[in-house]
Structures are given as structure tokens and as C-alpha cells.
Write an enzyme that holds these catalytic residues in place. Structure first.
Site, PDB file in Angstrom:
ATOM      1  N   SER A  81      -3.618   8.539   5.772  1.00  0.00           N
ATOM      2  CA  SER A  81      -2.170   8.746   5.704  1.00  0.00           C
ATOM      3  C   SER A  81      -1.749  10.213   5.809  1.00  0.00           C
ATOM      4  O   SER A  81      -0.751  10.520   6.469  1.00  0.00           O
ATOM      5  CB  SER A  81      -1.629   8.137   4.407  1.00  0.00           C
ATOM      6  N   CYS A 121       0.824  -1.219   0.000  1.00  0.00           N
ATOM      7  CA  CYS A 121       0.000   0.000   0.000  1.00  0.00           C
ATOM      8  C   CYS A 121       0.859   1.271   0.000  1.00  0.00           C
ATOM      9  O   CYS A 121       1.618   1.515   0.943  1.00  0.00           O
ATOM     10  CB  CYS A 121      -0.920  -0.011   1.224  1.00  0.00           C
ATOM     11  N   VAL A 147      -6.189   0.771   5.325  1.00  0.00           N
ATOM     12  CA  VAL A 147      -4.926   1.042   6.003  1.00  0.00           C
ATOM     13  C   VAL A 147      -4.224   2.164   5.241  1.00  0.00           C
ATOM     14  O   VAL A 147      -4.511   2.344   4.058  1.00  0.00           O
ATOM     15  CB  VAL A 147      -4.037  -0.231   6.044  1.00  0.00           C
TER      16      VAL A 147
END
Ligand SMILES: N[C@@H](CCC(=O)N[C@@H](CS)C(=O)NCC(=O)O)C(=O)O
Length: 191
Positions: free
Chosen positions: A63, A10, A50
Site C-alpha cells: 500500500s 482491509c 492485498v
């Protein structure tokens, strides 16, 4: 200690990994299988995505927000410029990350016209980097970290020849001299 709910492939997680490594923050990594996500992940992030970090029972997804949080919570070494206008310029680049990620994903999906769109996006970043050493200006920092994961993956996973964009290629080579970014290149190589 910070727990990072992570997935090696990712690029958004890569942002968190690089900032954590730059700041030398000790962490515990929980690798999430994105093709078979645990149900409990939705309790930590309702989107099920995530990265997520957790510190003393407090959780934080997204993020870009994670990078900002880590910058404020662990200010050394600084990854945002001192000047408010320069900081705003960095945040603008991150806020508009879709100008790179949109063409990247279109190219990855093999959409019609995506080659040209992705090349045009890379040319824009190349032009920016011909004017200054780092995306945020004179110093390396969050703008570079926010965008480098897609450029590495374009080169190493999608076979894009970044040599056609000399300033961009030079910037990437300089970034990869940093242990935190080199570690991410190692993760990409192992995918
Ligand atoms: N806006 C999120 C995007 C994170 C994201 O899309 N993560 C992907 C992996 S790269 C994910 O968890 N995908 C699972 C899904 O979409 O269900 C961020 O910046 O953290």
C-alpha cells in the site's frame, strides 16, 4: 484502466481506495475473499496480500508503494507537500505506521496492557494534530490517508471513544468531509 485487487475490510486497501478516489482515477475492482484467497493472487503478489494494483499487465503490491506510485503517475491533485523536507516527514510517518498499527492490533486482539498502549499512541497523534491541521503539516495528504483507515476502524468497529482525543477527533471529522474519505467511512459502516 487500473485494476485494484481489494478487500473492503482491509485498512491497507483503504489507503489505495482513498488515493484513487482523491485523484479521480477510473478503476476496476476485484474483491478478494481473504478467508478463501484465489491461488492466482500469489502470482500477482507472492505474499498473497492485498492491495495489489495492475495496469496494462504490470502489477504492484504494498500500500505505501502504491500510494507513492499513484502520486507520481497521477500528480493532480498533489498529495505530497512541495518541500523535500516536508515530503520526507510524511514518508517517515508512513514508514513508522506500526507506531499506530502495532497498538491497534494488540488492542483488537485484547492483549494485556493494550488499552493503555493504544491510548498512548492515540495521545501522541492527538498531540501532533494539536500543533498542525494535518499529519503532514498544513495540507491534507498521504500521511493522513495512510493512517486514517485504522482510526476509523478503531472508532467504528472497536468502539474506541476518540472524543477523548479532541485534536484527533477534529481532524477525523474534517477528513470525513472529503468525499474520498466519506466513501471509506461508508465502507467501514457496511462491514
Ligand atoms: N504491507 C502490506 C500489508 C497488506 C496486508 O496485510 N493486507 C492484509 C489484509 S488487511 C492481507 O492481505 N492479509 C492476508 C494475509 O495476511 O495472508 C501493505 O501495506 O499492503
Amino acid at each position: 484502466m487500473i485494476t485494484l485487487y481489494d478487500a473492503a475490510r482491509c485498512p491497507y486497501c483503504a489507503r489505495a481506495r482513498i488515493v484513487l478516489a482523491e485523484k479521480g482515477i477510473e478503476l476496476y475492482v476485484v474483491e478478494i475473499d481473504l478467508s478463501d484467497r484465489p491461488a492466482w493472487l500469489y502470482e500477482k503478489n507472492p505474499t498473497g496480500r492485498v492491495p495489489v494494483i495492475e495496469e496494462d499487465g504490470w502489477v504492484l503490491p504494498e500500500s505505501a508503494v502504491i500510494m507513492e506510485y499513484l502520486e507520481e503517475r497521477y500528480p493532480d491533485p498533489p498529495l505530497l507537500p512541495a518541500d523535500p523536507a516536508d515530503r520526507a516527514a510524511v514518508r517517515l510517518l508512513i514508514f513508522r505506521d506500526h507506531e499506530l498499527t502495532g497498538p491497534y492490533y494488540a488492542f483488537r486482539r485484547g492483549e494485556d496492557g493494550a488499552d493503555e498502549q493504544f491510548d498512548a499512541a492515540l495521545s501522541r497523534f492527538d498531540a501532533l494534530l494539536a500543533e498542525r491541521p494535518y499529519l503532514g503539516g498544513a495540507e491534507y495528504g498521504l500521511a493522513d490517508i495512510a493512517l486514517v483507515p485504522w482510526l476509523m476502524r478503531a472508532r467504528d468497529m472497536l468502539g474506541v471513544d476518540l472524543g477523548r482525543f479532541p485534536a484527533l477527533a477534529d481532524w477525523l471529522a474534517r477528513l470525513e468531509e472529503r468525499p474520498a474519505v466519506a466513501a471509506e467511512a461508508g465502507i467501514v459502516a457496511a462491514l
